[in-house]
Design a protein around this motif. Structure first.
Motif, short mmCIF file in Angstrom:
data_model
loop_
_atom_site.label_atom_id
_atom_site.label_comp_id
_atom_site.label_asym_id
_atom_site.label_seq_id
_atom_site.Cartn_x
_atom_site.Cartn_y
_atom_site.Cartn_z
N GLU A 113 0.83 -1.21 0.00
CA GLU A 113 0.00 0.00 0.00
C GLU A 113 0.86 1.26 0.00
N VAL A 114 1.99 1.23 0.69
CA VAL A 114 2.92 2.36 0.68
C VAL A 114 3.44 2.58 -0.73
N ARG A 115 3.84 1.50 -1.38
CA ARG A 115 4.36 1.61 -2.74
C ARG A 115 3.31 2.17 -3.68
N ALA A 116 2.07 1.70 -3.56
CA ALA A 116 0.99 2.18 -4.44
C ALA A 116 0.70 3.65 -4.19
N ALA A 117 0.78 4.09 -2.94
CA ALA A 117 0.54 5.50 -2.62
C ALA A 117 1.63 6.38 -3.24
N TYR A 118 2.88 5.96 -3.10
CA TYR A 118 3.98 6.68 -3.74
C TYR A 118 3.76 6.75 -5.26
N GLU A 119 3.36 5.61 -5.86
CA GLU A 119 3.17 5.56 -7.31
C GLU A 119 2.08 6.53 -7.77
N GLU A 120 1.00 6.61 -7.01
CA GLU A 120 -0.08 7.53 -7.35
C GLU A 120 0.41 8.97 -7.37
N GLN A 121 1.16 9.34 -6.34
CA GLN A 121 1.63 10.72 -6.26
C GLN A 121 2.72 11.01 -7.29
N LEU A 122 3.59 10.04 -7.53
CA LEU A 122 4.63 10.23 -8.54
C LEU A 122 4.01 10.45 -9.91
N ALA A 123 2.97 9.69 -10.23
CA ALA A 123 2.29 9.84 -11.52
C ALA A 123 1.70 11.23 -11.66
N LEU A 124 1.09 11.74 -10.59
CA LEU A 124 0.48 13.08 -10.66
C LEU A 124 1.54 14.15 -10.89
N VAL A 125 2.65 14.08 -10.17
CA VAL A 125 3.70 15.08 -10.32
C VAL A 125 4.29 15.03 -11.72
N GLU A 126 4.55 13.82 -12.21
CA GLU A 126 5.12 13.71 -13.55
C GLU A 126 4.14 14.21 -14.61
N GLU A 127 2.87 13.92 -14.44
CA GLU A 127 1.86 14.41 -15.39
C GLU A 127 1.77 15.94 -15.38
N SER A 128 2.07 16.54 -14.23
CA SER A 128 2.02 18.01 -14.12
C SER A 128 3.19 18.68 -14.83
N GLY A 129 4.23 17.91 -15.12
CA GLY A 129 5.41 18.47 -15.76
C GLY A 129 6.47 18.93 -14.80
N ALA A 130 6.27 18.70 -13.50
CA ALA A 130 7.24 19.12 -12.49
C ALA A 130 8.23 18.00 -12.20
N GLN A 131 9.37 18.37 -11.64
CA GLN A 131 10.32 17.37 -11.15
C GLN A 131 9.79 16.78 -9.85
N ALA A 132 10.07 15.51 -9.60
CA ALA A 132 9.59 14.84 -8.39
C ALA A 132 10.63 14.86 -7.29
#
Length: 384
Positions: A129-148
């Protein structure tokens, strides 16, 4: 004209406010260092909210402050702990903040990096669940065009059994990240729930695990942000980094010496204190760009007393002082914080912060800052 300020030892003292602010003008990005300011959020003071309700954000004022930082050449580190992640700003609010700030950065050509965490998890969680939560947020930041920026996770600290769990989680995230990220090591003085991060409370052992993560994926790590408030440890870590991996100091106690560096290297910066210090910090880094390390230190060293005051124990409440100074500086019309965190520091603490910031010339309109300080004092029953 003087203002009557309470002192930490009891009683009052007369303070004569500064008449003129520091001369600091907007400018282009820097050439010798990459510098991010971790920026605060501005609450909506008219929202009918409670400390446990979702954050009510004044988006116009929040984005205006980011434009202020970009105008001075600073990058914005968005949705970090300075923005009250986990202390008033929940994941839904942070996600909206990331979307809005990334779009604003694109419109003005501003540098931005955004925090990726696991704060959508509100209770005990498994490693999956921790990994999935990180993945969700990483996807949003990358989709926004920002560095993670991969932030330290309370949920991971609670779920991990040892260093191998950190190696597995971070290895997975780095393998799937589209672009190089910044790894963030936030010490327990900033968040007690992060005690024992990287699988050990022994910092030497934890450092070895941290560096093992980086060594396994150097092409996916742009840099590291170290927030342990130990200058020598940061220097030691910095000297052990693979070629091309940067160190962004997060040490709000020792940043001038760490940014200036030595004959073996230097730190870039990703600092909460560069929220209130933005224009002054920018002036100092431009001096450093010319090769004048002495002039850089002459400008920045006097700010350390204010930073150490704002970040004093319990350090995690430094955000209150940051927002307080933003109000005095005229960047927002009120001193209200999401989660009601404006109550986290004492009146003597505010008085000393005002005195130190005024002495540095941080207020664009010293008279406005004086009037607002007097208004706050009057709420506490202090007459002038």
């Amino acid at each position: 004209m003087t203002i009557r300020l309470p002192s930490s030892g009891g009683g009052f003292k007369a303070y004569e406010p500064r008449k003129e602010p520091l001369a600091a003008t907007p400018g282009t990005p820097f050439t010798s260092r990459t510098v991010f300011s971790a920026a605060h959020v501005v609450a909506d003071p008219f929202a009918d909210s409670t400390p446990d309700s979702p954050a009510a954000v004044d988006w116009d004022a929040t984005l205006a402050f980011r434009r202020h930082l970009w105008s001075h050449g600073l990058g914005v580190a968005e949705a970090m702990d300075t923005a009250q992640r986990g202390m008033g700003l929940e994941w839904a609010g942070a996600a909206e903040l990331i979307r809005r700030s990334a779009a604003e950065a694109k419109s003005v050509g501003g540098l931005i990096a955004c925090g990726v965490g696991t704060d959508q998890l509100t209770g005990p969680a498994t490693l999956a669940e921790v990994r999935a939560a990180y993945e969700e947020q990483l996807a949003l930041v990358e989709e926004s065009g920002a560095q993670a920026i991969l932030m330290a996770s309370r949920a991971l600290a609670a779920a991990a059994k040892g260093p191998e769990d950190y190696l597995e989680i971070y290895g997975h995230l780095l393998r799937q990240s589209a672009e190089p990220v910044v790894l963030h090591w936030l010490g327990p003085m900033f968040d007690p729930a992060l005690e024992g991060y990287w699988g050990s409370s022994d910092l030497d052992t934890a450092t070895d695990t941290f560096l093992e993560v980086i060594a396994a994926h150097p092409d996916k790590v742009d840099g590291i942000k170290v927030s342990l408030l130990e200058a020598q440890r940061e220097i030691d870590i910095r000297r052990r980094l693979p070629q091309g991996v940067r160190c962004y100091t997060g040490d709000d106690f020792n940043y001038p010496e760490l940014i200036a560096g030595d004959d073996q290297g230097f730190s870039h910066a990703l600092l909460g204190i560069f929220d209130p210090l933005g224009p002054l910090a920018a002036e100092a880094v431009r001096v450093l760009d010319t090769g004048d390390a002495k002039g850089f230190r002459e400008l920045l060293d006097p700010t350390v007393e204010l930073s150490r005051h704002l970040f004093q124990t319990p350090t995690r409440f430094y955000k209150t002082g940051v927002v307080f100074l933003a109000w005095l500086a005229g960047h927002q019309s009120h001193f209200t914080m999401v989660g009601g965190l404006q109550s986290a520091r004492s009146l003597p603490h505010f008085a000393r912060a005002y005195e130190l910031a005024d002495g540095l010339g941080l207020f664009p309109d010293p008279k406005l800052a004086e009037e607002r300080m007097k208004n706050l004092l009057s709420l506490y029953g202090v007459t002038q």
